[in-house]
Design a protein around this motif. Sequence first.
Motif, PDB file in Angstrom:
ATOM      1  N   GLN A  19       0.814  -1.206   0.000  1.00 36.34           N
ATOM      2  CA  GLN A  19       0.000   0.000   0.000  1.00 36.34           C
ATOM      3  C   GLN A  19       0.850   1.259   0.000  1.00 36.34           C
ATOM      4  O   GLN A  19       0.518   2.248  -0.649  1.00 36.34           O
ATOM      5  CB  GLN A  19      -0.912   0.005   1.232  1.00 36.34           C
ATOM      6  N   ASP A  20       1.954   1.183   0.746  1.00 35.14           N
ATOM      7  CA  ASP A  20       2.794   2.378   0.861  1.00 35.14           C
ATOM      8  C   ASP A  20       4.165   1.941   1.371  1.00 35.14           C
ATOM      9  O   ASP A  20       4.257   1.270   2.397  1.00 35.14           O
ATOM     10  CB  ASP A  20       2.155   3.373   1.834  1.00 35.14           C
ATOM     11  N   GLU A  21       5.232   2.318   0.658  1.00 36.30           N
ATOM     12  CA  GLU A  21       6.575   1.887   1.051  1.00 36.30           C
ATOM     13  C   GLU A  21       6.953   2.412   2.435  1.00 36.30           C
ATOM     14  O   GLU A  21       7.597   1.730   3.226  1.00 36.30           O
ATOM     15  CB  GLU A  21       7.605   2.339   0.013  1.00 36.30           C
ATOM     16  N   GLY A  22       6.531   3.666   2.701  1.00 30.76           N
ATOM     17  CA  GLY A  22       6.832   4.236   4.012  1.00 30.76           C
ATOM     18  C   GLY A  22       6.131   3.486   5.127  1.00 30.76           C
ATOM     19  O   GLY A  22       6.693   3.234   6.193  1.00 30.76           O
ATOM     20  N   LEU A  23       4.863   3.098   4.854  1.00 29.83           N
ATOM     21  CA  LEU A  23       4.118   2.321   5.829  1.00 29.83           C
ATOM     22  C   LEU A  23       4.759   0.956   6.035  1.00 29.83           C
ATOM     23  O   LEU A  23       4.875   0.458   7.160  1.00 29.83           O
ATOM     24  CB  LEU A  23       2.669   2.166   5.357  1.00 29.83           C
ATOM     25  N   GLY A  24       5.227   0.344   4.938  1.00 28.05           N
ATOM     26  CA  GLY A  24       5.890  -0.952   5.028  1.00 28.05           C
ATOM     27  C   GLY A  24       7.152  -0.881   5.855  1.00 28.05           C
ATOM     28  O   GLY A  24       7.442  -1.771   6.667  1.00 28.05           O
ATOM     29  N   ALA A  25       7.921   0.192   5.659  1.00 29.21           N
ATOM     30  CA  ALA A  25       9.145   0.363   6.432  1.00 29.21           C
ATOM     31  C   ALA A  25       8.845   0.525   7.914  1.00 29.21           C
ATOM     32  O   ALA A  25       9.549  -0.019   8.777  1.00 29.21           O
ATOM     33  CB  ALA A  25       9.924   1.568   5.919  1.00 29.21           C
ATOM     34  N   LEU A  26       7.761   1.268   8.220  1.00 28.05           N
ATOM     35  CA  LEU A  26       7.386   1.477   9.618  1.00 28.05           C
ATOM     36  C   LEU A  26       6.967   0.171  10.274  1.00 28.05           C
ATOM     37  O   LEU A  26       7.364  -0.139  11.404  1.00 28.05           O
ATOM     38  CB  LEU A  26       6.242   2.489   9.699  1.00 28.05           C
ATOM     39  N   VAL A  27       6.162  -0.630   9.559  1.00 28.92           N
ATOM     40  CA  VAL A  27       5.732  -1.924  10.097  1.00 28.92           C
ATOM     41  C   VAL A  27       6.940  -2.817  10.340  1.00 28.92           C
ATOM     42  O   VAL A  27       7.016  -3.535  11.347  1.00 28.92           O
ATOM     43  CB  VAL A  27       4.735  -2.601   9.140  1.00 28.92           C
ATOM     44  N   ASN A  28       7.908  -2.775   9.425  1.00 31.38           N
ATOM     45  CA  ASN A  28       9.115  -3.593   9.577  1.00 31.38           C
ATOM     46  C   ASN A  28       9.902  -3.184  10.818  1.00 31.38           C
ATOM     47  O   ASN A  28      10.357  -4.031  11.598  1.00 31.38           O
ATOM     48  CB  ASN A  28       9.988  -3.458   8.335  1.00 31.38           C
ATOM     49  N   ILE A  29      10.039  -1.881  11.024  1.00 29.92           N
ATOM     50  CA  ILE A  29      10.769  -1.382  12.198  1.00 29.92           C
ATOM     51  C   ILE A  29      10.064  -1.773  13.488  1.00 29.92           C
ATOM     52  O   ILE A  29      10.680  -2.233  14.450  1.00 29.92           O
ATOM     53  CB  ILE A  29      10.930   0.153  12.113  1.00 29.92           C
ATOM     54  N   LEU A  30       8.733  -1.603  13.488  1.00 30.75           N
ATOM     55  CA  LEU A  30       7.969  -1.953  14.682  1.00 30.75           C
ATOM     56  C   LEU A  30       8.044  -3.451  14.967  1.00 30.75           C
ATOM     57  O   LEU A  30       8.089  -3.877  16.124  1.00 30.75           O
ATOM     58  CB  LEU A  30       6.516  -1.516  14.527  1.00 30.75           C
ATOM     59  N   GLY A  31       8.066  -4.249  13.902  1.00 31.56           N
ATOM     60  CA  GLY A  31       8.193  -5.684  14.079  1.00 31.56           C
ATOM     61  C   GLY A  31       9.508  -6.064  14.725  1.00 31.56           C
ATOM     62  O   GLY A  31       9.564  -6.928  15.597  1.00 31.56           O
TER      63      GLY A  31
END
Length: 468
Positions: A389-401
Motif C-alpha cells: 500500500q505504501d513503502e513508508g508504511l511498510g518500512a514502519l511496520v518492519n521497524i515496529l516488528g
Amino acid sequence: MSFECLTRSPSRARSPARVLVRVLLLAAGLAFVAACSNYVSRSGEIREALMTADYGRALKAVESIDHSNSNLLYLYEKALILHCQGDFDSSSKAFTASELVLEDLYTKSITREAASLAISETISQYRGDAFEAVYVHYYQILNYLGMGDVDGAMVECRRVNRKLQMLSDGGETYFVNDPFLQYLTGMVYDMGGEREAAGVSYRVAASLYEDSVFSATRLPPSFFGDATRNALARGDREEAAAYAAHGRCAAGADSGRVSLLLDCGQIVRKRETSIVLPIFESDRWTNNEQFANELSKRHNVQYGSQVRVKYWLKVALPALEPMPPRYTAVVVRARSTENRDGAQAQAVLVSNLDMLAVRAYHEKESSMFVRAIARAIVKYLAHEQADKQDEGLGALVNILGLVTETADTRSWSSLPGCIYLARLDLPAGRYRIEADLLGPNGSRVGTMAFDNVAVKGGAHVVRNARAF
C-alpha cells in the motif's frame, strides 16, 4: 440513540495495514514503558543484591516488577527472598498466593497465550517450568520447620504429589518427580510420627535416585540410616535389613540428628540471542506453522549463489548462559559449646537445579524455536501487506516488528544452582556448626555458621542456609 451516532464515515475507515500499524505501535509502546519495570530488566539487579545478601535492596527491585504478566514470578522471587531473610511467615504467605495464581494459569483458557504469538511471548503470563512449581514446596516445608510447625510441613509434603499430578494434567511431561523432595518428605513425615507415609516416600526416593535422569546426584549416606530406622519403627525387619546393607544407623538412642540443607550458588540464567533465516524468492506457503518448521531447518545452512534471498527473517530466542559453579564441595564441622564433643561431615549434593533448568530448556527448545519463527513470519507478512500500500508504511511496520521481536528470558533467578545435605549425628547438647564452602581448586571460598543448635536425644533438627 440513533444508529447514525454509531457508524463511521467511509472517509475515516482504516485499512488492515494501518490497523496492524496501530497494534504494533501499541505493542512497541507497551514494551518501551515496561522496559523499566519488567522482570528481565530487574533480574540482574536482584541477583546483584542477593550476591551481597542485601535482601532489602533485592525486595525493592522485586516490588518494582510489572505484575501484569509476571505475577507468578514476582511472588516466587519475593517469597524466596523473604525466606532467605528469615521471615518465614511472610514467605509462606507469598508462596501460598503463588499457588493460587499457578492454579488459575493451569485452568484458564489459552486464548490469550495464542493471541500473544503475533507480538511477543514476553506479554503472555509467566507459568514457569515444572520444577520451579514443585520446588515451591521445598521452601514451604523449610518455612514451616523454621516456625516449628511440623504439622504444617507435613501438609506441604502431601501437596508435592498433588502438584506433580496437576502439572502432568496440564501437559507437562519432562518433570515427573524428584528424588530429593521425596527423601525430604520422608524425613518430615518421620519427624511428625507418620511412619507409613515416610516409608512410602523413602521407597519412591530410592527408586528415583536409580533413574539415569538424576545421575548428577546420588542417594546420600544418611538416607539408609533414616530408612532403616523407619522400617524398624514400622516392624518391617526385612526392609530394614535391605536398607542397613547399604548403610548403618550411626546415631544411638542418646544422640540426635542434625540435617543441614545448604542452598548454593545461583541457577543458570537465560539471555536473549537472535538468528536470521532466509526467505527465498521462490517460497510460497499457506500455513505459517508448517513454513516455520521448514525455515527452522535453514538455520546454519549454506546456500549457493543460485538461491535468491527475498528477506532475512530475524528471530529472537532465549539461550542459557553457562555459569561455572562457585562452590563444588562443602565440609561441615560441629563443636559443642558445653564440652569437647564434636563431629565433621562431608556434605552431599542432593539436588542439581541447574541440571533441571537445562533439561527443561532443552525439552522445550524445538517448540520455542518454531513458535518464535511463526511469530516472526506474522510480522513479515504484515510488513509485506503494508509495503504493497505504501513503502513508508511498510518500512514502519518492519521497524515496529523488529522492536517488538524479543525473547522470553524470564525465569525464577533467585533459586540456587544446587542443594547440599550434610548430616551430623551428635550427643545431646548445644553446638556451633560451621560449613566451609570449597571452590573448584579445593580452597575455602565461603563459610556459613549456625549458632546455638540444640540437639536432643532421638530428635531430628533441620536447618537451612543460603550461600550466593
